[in-house]
Design an enzyme around this catalytic site. Structure first.
Site, PDB file in Angstrom:
ATOM      1  CG  HIS A  54       1.648  -1.682  -3.764  1.00 12.89           C
ATOM      2  ND1 HIS A  54       2.014  -0.860  -2.717  1.00 12.89           N
ATOM      3  CD2 HIS A  54       2.749  -1.780  -4.554  1.00 12.89           C
ATOM      4  CE1 HIS A  54       3.274  -0.492  -2.871  1.00 12.89           C
ATOM      5  NE2 HIS A  54       3.748  -1.040  -3.979  1.00 12.89           N
TER       6      HIS A  54
HETATM    7  P1  TYD Z   1       1.728   5.403  -2.693  1.00 14.27           P
HETATM    8  O1  TYD Z   1       2.467   4.655  -3.707  1.00 14.27           O
HETATM    9  O2  TYD Z   1       0.226   5.419  -2.819  1.00 14.27           O
HETATM   10  O3  TYD Z   1       2.219   4.890  -1.292  1.00 14.27           O
HETATM   11  P2  TYD Z   1       1.472   4.117  -0.126  1.00 14.27           P
HETATM   12  O4  TYD Z   1       0.158   3.623  -0.609  1.00 14.27           O
HETATM   13  O5  TYD Z   1       2.388   2.991   0.224  1.00 14.27           O
HETATM   14  O6  TYD Z   1       1.373   5.125   0.973  1.00 14.27           O
HETATM   15  O7  TYD Z   1       2.180   6.883  -2.707  1.00 14.27           O
HETATM   16  C1  TYD Z   1       1.658   7.835  -1.808  1.00 14.27           C
HETATM   17  C2  TYD Z   1       1.525   9.149  -2.534  1.00 14.27           C
HETATM   18  O8  TYD Z   1       2.770   9.549  -3.134  1.00 14.27           O
HETATM   19  C3  TYD Z   1       0.490   9.122  -3.655  1.00 14.27           C
HETATM   20  O9  TYD Z   1      -0.253  10.321  -3.564  1.00 14.27           O
HETATM   21  C4  TYD Z   1       1.305   9.155  -4.917  1.00 14.27           C
HETATM   22  C5  TYD Z   1       2.601   9.797  -4.523  1.00 14.27           C
HETATM   23  N1  TYD Z   1       3.753   9.237  -5.278  1.00 14.27           N
HETATM   24  C6  TYD Z   1       4.211   9.891  -6.410  1.00 14.27           C
HETATM   25  O10 TYD Z   1       3.678  10.947  -6.793  1.00 14.27           O
HETATM   26  N2  TYD Z   1       5.284   9.354  -7.070  1.00 14.27           N
HETATM   27  C7  TYD Z   1       5.866   8.222  -6.684  1.00 14.27           C
HETATM   28  O11 TYD Z   1       6.847   7.756  -7.320  1.00 14.27           O
HETATM   29  C8  TYD Z   1       5.367   7.529  -5.525  1.00 14.27           C
HETATM   30  C9  TYD Z   1       5.985   6.241  -5.062  1.00 14.27           C
HETATM   31  C10 TYD Z   1       4.317   8.072  -4.860  1.00 14.27           C
END
Ligand code: TYD
Length: 138
Positions: free
Chosen positions: A52
């Site tokens: 991303h």
């Molecule tokens: P995400 O950024 O989508 O990580 P990846 O795609 O790399 O697995 O985050 C995963 C989940 O965590 C998503 O449901 C959102 C939550 N999240 C938060 O609530 N706050 C944050 O600061 C981050 C980084 C994630």
């Protein structure tokens, strides 16, 4: 490419058994105010995540334990930075596509971010990222 690899402040200890201390201060050692900190842990070697870009977030990535490769793309070129020491801090400006590869089990990726969590400021599709970069360059 719009990133800076910092050598974070390390406190010199006389006795190595006391362990290490590394620190950074918001807006002094890094070029933004920190609004959010998160970390990714209990990971296995070979794990590949990220995929991303952020439209707004400035971020400092650091790896206090283990070894994690950060692969960056600005829409034109790709570069790779290895976070394999607690003293390395990688400042990513907004608008960089990133992928991370875990090179050791249980490596921890810590992120200090300039913005509160907002899923709408992410770009999660690479073609959309390229369109975004091209539109910005016009
Ligand atoms: P995400 O950024 O989508 O990580 P990846 O795609 O790399 O697995 O985050 C995963 C989940 O965590 C998503 O449901 C959102 C939550 N999240 C938060 O609530 N706050 C944050 O600061 C981050 C980084 C994630």
């Amino acid at each position: 490419m719009k990133y800076d690899l910092l050598n974070l402040n390390a406190v010199k200890k006389d006795n190595p058994a006391d362990g290490g201390i590394t620190y950074f201060e918001s807006e002094k050692d890094i070029p933004f105010k920190i609004r959010r900190v998160y970390y990714i842990f209990k990971t296995q070697e070979g794990m590949h995540r990220g995929f991303h870009a952020h439209k707004l977030n400035w971020q400092l990535l650091f790896c206090p334990m283990g070894s994690i490769e950060i692969i960056l793309n600005d829409g034109k070129e790709t570069e790779s930075v290895l976070l394999d020491s607690p003293s390395k801090g990688l400042v990513l400006h907004p608008g960089l596509w990133r992928e991370m590869i875990w090179h050791k089990n249980d490596s921890i990726l810590c992120v200090a971010a300039s913005e509160y969590y907002d899923p709408d400021e992410y770009i999660r599709d690479f073609d959309e990222f390229i369109d975004y970069v091209n539109r910005k360059d016009q």
